[in-house]
Motif scaffolding. Structure first.
Motif, PDB file in Angstrom:
ATOM      1  N   LEU A  33       0.918  -1.069   0.169  1.00 56.74           N
ATOM      2  CA  LEU A  33      -0.218  -0.049  -0.099  1.00 56.74           C
ATOM      3  C   LEU A  33       0.840   1.261  -0.025  1.00 56.74           C
ATOM      4  CD1 LEU A  33      -3.095   1.264   0.257  1.00 56.74           C
ATOM      5  CD2 LEU A  33      -2.535   1.506   2.790  1.00 56.74           C
ATOM      6  N   VAL A  34       0.541   2.196  -0.714  1.00 58.26           N
ATOM      7  CA  VAL A  34       1.066   3.338  -0.650  1.00 58.26           C
ATOM      8  C   VAL A  34       0.346   4.393  -0.104  1.00 58.26           C
ATOM      9  CG1 VAL A  34       2.166   5.243  -2.369  1.00 58.26           C
ATOM     10  CG2 VAL A  34       2.022   2.775  -3.102  1.00 58.26           C
ATOM     11  N   PRO A  35       0.406   4.829   1.250  1.00 63.78           N
ATOM     12  CA  PRO A  35      -0.348   5.669   2.023  1.00 63.78           C
ATOM     13  C   PRO A  35      -0.719   6.961   1.614  1.00 63.78           C
ATOM     14  CG  PRO A  35       1.151   4.249   3.483  1.00 63.78           C
ATOM     15  CD  PRO A  35       1.630   4.252   2.020  1.00 63.78           C
ATOM     16  N   GLU A  36       0.456   7.515   0.962  1.00 65.95           N
ATOM     17  CA  GLU A  36       0.524   9.088   0.500  1.00 65.95           C
ATOM     18  C   GLU A  36      -0.375   9.098  -0.563  1.00 65.95           C
ATOM     19  OE1 GLU A  36       4.489   7.180  -0.758  1.00 65.95           O
ATOM     20  OE2 GLU A  36       3.183   7.159   1.158  1.00 65.95           O
ATOM     21  N   GLN A  37      -0.739   7.947  -1.385  1.00 67.85           N
ATOM     22  CA  GLN A  37      -1.566   7.996  -2.714  1.00 67.85           C
ATOM     23  C   GLN A  37      -2.927   7.477  -2.340  1.00 67.85           C
ATOM     24  OE1 GLN A  37       0.040   7.053  -6.139  1.00 67.85           O
ATOM     25  NE2 GLN A  37       2.111   7.458  -5.722  1.00 67.85           N
ATOM     26  N   VAL A  38      -3.509   7.577  -1.035  1.00 69.29           N
ATOM     27  CA  VAL A  38      -4.921   7.150  -0.951  1.00 69.29           C
ATOM     28  C   VAL A  38      -5.613   8.257  -0.378  1.00 69.29           C
ATOM     29  CG1 VAL A  38      -6.212   5.804   1.028  1.00 69.29           C
ATOM     30  CG2 VAL A  38      -4.069   4.957   0.176  1.00 69.29           C
ATOM     31  N   TYR A  39      -6.879   8.521  -0.940  1.00 71.23           N
ATOM     32  CA  TYR A  39      -7.772   9.540  -0.571  1.00 71.23           C
ATOM     33  C   TYR A  39      -9.250   9.002  -0.916  1.00 71.23           C
ATOM     34  CZ  TYR A  39      -6.907  10.889  -5.777  1.00 71.23           C
ATOM     35  OH  TYR A  39      -6.771  10.836  -7.049  1.00 71.23           O
ATOM     36  N   LEU A  51      -6.378   4.579   4.976  1.00 68.90           N
ATOM     37  CA  LEU A  51      -7.186   3.103   5.042  1.00 68.90           C
ATOM     38  C   LEU A  51      -6.819   2.539   6.399  1.00 68.90           C
ATOM     39  CD1 LEU A  51      -8.867   1.442   3.496  1.00 68.90           C
ATOM     40  CD2 LEU A  51      -6.710   0.131   2.720  1.00 68.90           C
ATOM     41  N   PHE A  52      -7.702   2.512   7.170  1.00 64.04           N
ATOM     42  CA  PHE A  52      -7.931   1.855   8.333  1.00 64.04           C
ATOM     43  C   PHE A  52      -8.042   0.296   8.360  1.00 64.04           C
ATOM     44  CE2 PHE A  52      -9.830   0.106  12.246  1.00 64.04           C
ATOM     45  CZ  PHE A  52      -9.079   0.566  13.233  1.00 64.04           C
ATOM     46  N   ALA A  53      -8.992  -0.225   7.418  1.00 64.25           N
ATOM     47  CA  ALA A  53      -9.496  -1.625   7.194  1.00 64.25           C
ATOM     48  C   ALA A  53      -9.994  -1.872   6.080  1.00 64.25           C
ATOM     49  CB  ALA A  53      -9.914  -2.041   8.408  1.00 64.25           C
ATOM     50  N   THR A  54     -10.162  -2.831   5.123  1.00 60.05           N
ATOM     51  CA  THR A  54     -11.125  -3.281   3.930  1.00 60.05           C
ATOM     52  C   THR A  54     -11.369  -4.631   4.037  1.00 60.05           C
ATOM     53  OG1 THR A  54     -11.219  -2.818   1.860  1.00 60.05           O
ATOM     54  CG2 THR A  54      -9.015  -3.545   2.353  1.00 60.05           C
ATOM     55  N   SER A  55     -12.445  -4.848   3.314  1.00 61.16           N
ATOM     56  CA  SER A  55     -12.577  -6.146   2.974  1.00 61.16           C
ATOM     57  C   SER A  55     -13.091  -6.011   1.400  1.00 61.16           C
ATOM     58  CB  SER A  55     -13.965  -6.599   3.513  1.00 61.16           C
ATOM     59  OG  SER A  55     -15.176  -6.221   3.435  1.00 61.16           O
ATOM     60  N   PHE A  56     -13.550  -6.965   0.637  1.00 59.19           N
ATOM     61  CA  PHE A  56     -14.042  -6.815  -0.801  1.00 59.19           C
ATOM     62  C   PHE A  56     -15.395  -6.345  -0.923  1.00 59.19           C
ATOM     63  CE2 PHE A  56     -11.624 -11.045  -1.023  1.00 59.19           C
ATOM     64  CZ  PHE A  56     -10.292 -10.389  -1.145  1.00 59.19           C
TER      65      PHE A  56
END
Length: 275
Positions: A33-39, A51-56
Motif C-alpha cells: 500500500l502507498v499511504p500517501e496516494q490514498v484519498y 486506510l484503516f481496514a478493508t474487505s471486498f
C-alpha cells in the motif's frame, strides 16, 4: 490476467468477501500500500485519508473532517469514491484504482473532534487487483493454521520455488549468531543443522534469519529449540527443531510459504495422467 490468476481471484472473492483486513505497519509493507496516494473523492473534491481496514465489500478510513468533508458527503447523498494505490513487484508502476461506495456511518476517531472513522459500503465489486492483494494475505492466514506443520524439505528445487537465497543462514542464540543450514521449513517452525551439544541448546530461545529474493526480503523469526537429533556420519553436528513464536511470525514469511504451497498444488493439478 492468466487463467490460474483469474480462478484464484474468483476463489478469493467467494471465500473471503466479508472478512476485514486491518492495515497495520506490517500489513502496509506486505501489501505494498502507498499511504500517501490514498484519498477519498466526493464530487470533484478530494481529501487525503488513511486506510484503516478493508474487505471486498466495505472499507474503514480515517480522515480529517474539520475541512468540511462531512458536509460535502451529506450534499452528495453520502456517495464517494475511495482511491487506493499499491506497489506491485510484477509491475514497474504502482497500481491505482477507485472504488465507488456509500458512507454508512461516521464516529469520532479516538475521541477527536477533528478526525473521524468513516465506514464506506462498496456499491460495486472491487477491482481484481484489490481482491488479489487482500486475498493473498487472507489465504496465507488460513493455510498457516490448516497446514502449519507441513514440512518443506530444502532441496535445490524447493529452494528455487521458495525463492530462498541460500539454505546457509544464521540462528541467533542470546544475540550471538551461529552458522546453520536449513533442513526444512514450515509455517510454524524449521529444522536446522549446526555444530553444538544438544543438552546445552534444547529449550534455548533463538532468532532464525531468512533471506528471500524477487523481491529481496529478510525476516528474523523468534522461536525456541524444542528437540535435537543426531546427524548420521557427523558426530559434531546436530539437527535442531525450532518452534516459532506464532505471535511474531511476519506476514511476509507466511505469504512466501503459502505461495510455495499454492504452486505445488497447482502443479499437481496439471500433471499428465500416468499411462
Amino acid at each position: 490476467m492468466g487463467v490460474l490468476t483469474a480462478q484464484r481471484v474468483a476463489s478469493y472473492y467467494e471465500l473471503f468477501k466479508g472478512i476485514d483486513v486491518t492495515f497495520t505497519k506490517d500489513m502496509i509493507q506486505v501489501t505494498g500500500l502507498v499511504p500517501e496516494q490514498v484519498y477519498v473523492k466526493c464530487g470533484s473534491d478530494i481529501w487525503p485519508c488513511v486506510l484503516f481496514a478493508t474487505s471486498f465489500q466495505s472499507a474503514k478510513i480515517v480522515a480529517n473532517t474539520k475541512s468540511g468533508l462531512l458536509e460535502r458527503i451529506q450534499k452528495a447523498n453520502n456517495l464517494v469514491s475511495l482511491r487506493l494505490c499499491f506497489r506491485s513487484p510484477e509491475k514497474a508502476n504502482p497500481v491505482a484504482f477507485f472504488i465507488s461506495g456509500r458512507v454508512m456511518g461516521t464516529v469520532p476517531y479516538k475521541g477527536s473532534n477533528d478526525i473521524s472513522l468513516l465506514t464506506i459500503q462498496f456499491t460495486q465489486r472491487p477491482p481484481d487487483d484489490l481482491i488479489e492483494v487482500i486475498g493473498r494475505v487472507l489465504d496465507a492466514n488460513v493455510n498457516s493454521a490448516k497446514r502449519k506443520d507441513e514440512r518443506i524439505i530444502i532441496t535445490p528445487e524447493n529452494q528455487r520455488k521458495l525463492k530462498l537465497l541460500s539454505k546457509e543462514t544464521a540462528v541467533f542464540i542470546q544475540a550471538v549468531p551461529r552458522r546453520c543450514i536449513l533442513r526444512d521449513v514450515s509455517f510454524s517452525g524449521s529444522k536446522v543443522i549446526m555444530m553444538g551439544i544438544a543438552k546445552f541448546l534444547v529449550d534455548k530461545e533463538v532468532v532464525l534469519r531468512f533471506e528471500f529474493d524477487d523481491p529481496r526480503e529478510t525476516f528474523q523469526i523468534k522461536g525456541k529449540f524444542i528437540r535435537a537429533e543426531s546427524v548420521e556420519g557427523k558426530k559434531e553436528m546436530i539437527a535442531l527443531a525450532i518452534e516459532y513464536d506464532e505471535t511474531t511470525v511476519p506476514m511476509g514469511y507466511k505469504i512466501r510459504i503459502n505461495e510455495y504451497v499454492n504452486t505445488i498444488r497447482a502443479d499437481s493439478r496439471f500433471q499428465p495422467a500416468s499411462e
